[in-house]
Design a protein around this motif. Structure first.
Motif, short mmCIF file in Angstrom:
data_model
loop_
_atom_site.label_atom_id
_atom_site.label_comp_id
_atom_site.label_asym_id
_atom_site.label_seq_id
_atom_site.Cartn_x
_atom_site.Cartn_y
_atom_site.Cartn_z
N LYS A 218 44.30 -15.90 -51.10
CA LYS A 218 43.86 -14.55 -51.48
C LYS A 218 42.87 -14.00 -50.46
O LYS A 218 42.91 -12.81 -50.11
N LEU A 219 41.97 -14.86 -50.00
CA LEU A 219 40.99 -14.43 -49.01
C LEU A 219 41.68 -14.02 -47.72
O LEU A 219 41.36 -12.98 -47.13
N ASN A 220 42.64 -14.82 -47.29
CA ASN A 220 43.36 -14.54 -46.05
C ASN A 220 44.17 -13.24 -46.16
O ASN A 220 44.23 -12.45 -45.22
N ALA A 221 44.78 -13.04 -47.32
CA ALA A 221 45.55 -11.81 -47.53
C ALA A 221 44.64 -10.58 -47.54
O ALA A 221 45.05 -9.49 -47.10
N ALA A 222 43.40 -10.76 -48.01
CA ALA A 222 42.49 -9.62 -48.16
C ALA A 222 41.81 -9.24 -46.84
O ALA A 222 41.63 -8.04 -46.57
N ILE A 223 41.43 -10.21 -46.03
CA ILE A 223 40.61 -9.89 -44.86
C ILE A 223 41.21 -10.36 -43.54
O ILE A 223 40.57 -10.24 -42.49
N GLN A 224 42.42 -10.90 -43.55
CA GLN A 224 43.07 -11.35 -42.32
C GLN A 224 43.16 -10.19 -41.32
O GLN A 224 43.47 -9.07 -41.72
N PRO A 225 42.78 -10.32 -40.06
CA PRO A 225 42.56 -11.54 -39.28
C PRO A 225 41.11 -11.98 -39.16
O PRO A 225 40.73 -12.64 -38.18
N TYR A 226 40.28 -11.61 -40.13
CA TYR A 226 38.86 -11.96 -40.06
C TYR A 226 38.50 -13.16 -40.93
O TYR A 226 37.32 -13.45 -41.14
N THR A 227 39.49 -13.87 -41.44
CA THR A 227 39.26 -14.96 -42.39
C THR A 227 38.31 -16.00 -41.85
O THR A 227 37.36 -16.42 -42.53
N PHE A 228 38.53 -16.42 -40.62
CA PHE A 228 37.73 -17.53 -40.10
C PHE A 228 36.35 -17.09 -39.62
O PHE A 228 35.47 -17.93 -39.43
N PHE A 229 36.14 -15.80 -39.47
CA PHE A 229 34.79 -15.32 -39.25
C PHE A 229 33.96 -15.46 -40.53
O PHE A 229 32.75 -15.67 -40.47
#
Length: 273
Positions: A218-229
């Motif tokens: 869910k996090l990746n879908a919401a803020i990708q491509p900033y997930t790992f930041f």
């Protein structure tokens, strides 16, 4: 384990001599174990309430809990569980092979970290590991960002950068946050508090593990491509906490470690610790 569980002082001394490369250091450590065990059998066990009312125990528990959170909330299980998808998001066509490489290096570095902990120190490796994880996350995040905005084939460097930085990340994790939190929890508490403190820290570790596993998609879908930041921010906070509050425990008796933590707790306002 040899001393406390098997009651084999001779074997424990021999094992410590090989580990410390010094008979004298091994004997001092065994003497500290004997004193701690004697004190533990004649003392009342620490209650859960004392972890809240005693400043030294409170800060010690906070250190243990935060290190466990740092281990799991760093996103390591998101990387290990979703590595193929992460590599594809960075433009890698052979994601499965890259994932196998990352997993193999992670397992290898877990063994390499064991001698390093006694040679370089727990705090030093924890800080070094966290710092390198931040740098690695910058590489992963940047490669995903440029691949995301440009699409296939525009930036050919995103795939090798993602592979290199993810390998660097798992190496950094293995030498630092992967193993050191478990070791420090056993070193900062006396025998009277160690059992209850360990149970709390292990519980926190598993809760954080579940949080990452259940929220990554869910996090990746919401803020990708900033997930790992996002995960990088958590690692930065963990680095600052370690720098400020985590003592070096290498070859120190638990009494000395507790004194250092007590002094640290006294420096903070009562409302904090």
């Amino acid at each position: 384990w040899l001393y406390y569980n098997k009651e084999r002082e001779d074997l424990a001394k021999n094992a410590l001599t090989k580990l410390r490369k010094s008979r004298e250091a091994a004997e001092e450590e065994i003497e500290a174990m004997i004193k701690e065990r004697t004190a533990g059998t004649s003392s009342v066990m620490v209650t859960y309430g004392q972890f809240l009312t005693n400043p030294t125990l409170r800060l010690s528990l906070l250190i243990g809990v935060v290190l466990q959170c740092a281990q799991q909330l760093s996103g390591i299980n998101a990387i290990l569980n979703y590595a193929p998808a992460i590599f594809k998001d960075a433009g890698e066509s052979n994601a499965d092979l890259a994932t196998i490489s990352v997993g193999a290096i992670f397992n290898l570095m877990t063994f390499v970290s064991v001698p390093l902990m006694d040679k370089l120190g727990r705090r030093t490796l924890m800080l070094a590991g966290l710092a390198l994880m931040v740098v690695s996350y910058v590489g992963v995040g940047v490669s995903q960002y440029y691949h995301h905005i440009a699409g296939e084939g525009e930036y050919h460097w995103t795939s090798p950068v993602a592979i290199l930085t993810l390998i660097t990340f798992v190496i950094s994790f293995a030498i630092g946050p992967g193993s050191i939190p478990w070791l420090i929890v056993g070193e900062i508490f006396t025998a009277e508090a160690r059992g209850k403190a360990s149970s709390i820290c292990v519980g926190v570790n598993w809760v954080c593990n579940l949080i990452v596993c259940f929220t990554y998609d869910k996090l990746n879908a919401a803020i990708q491509p900033y997930t790992f930041f996002f995960y990088m921010g958590i690692v930065v906070i963990s680095f600052i906490f370690t720098l400020l509050f985590v003592p070096e425990t290498r070859q120190k008796p638990v009494d000395q470690i507790n004194r250092e933590i007590s002094e640290q707790a006294l420096k903070c306002p009562p409302t904090v610790f």
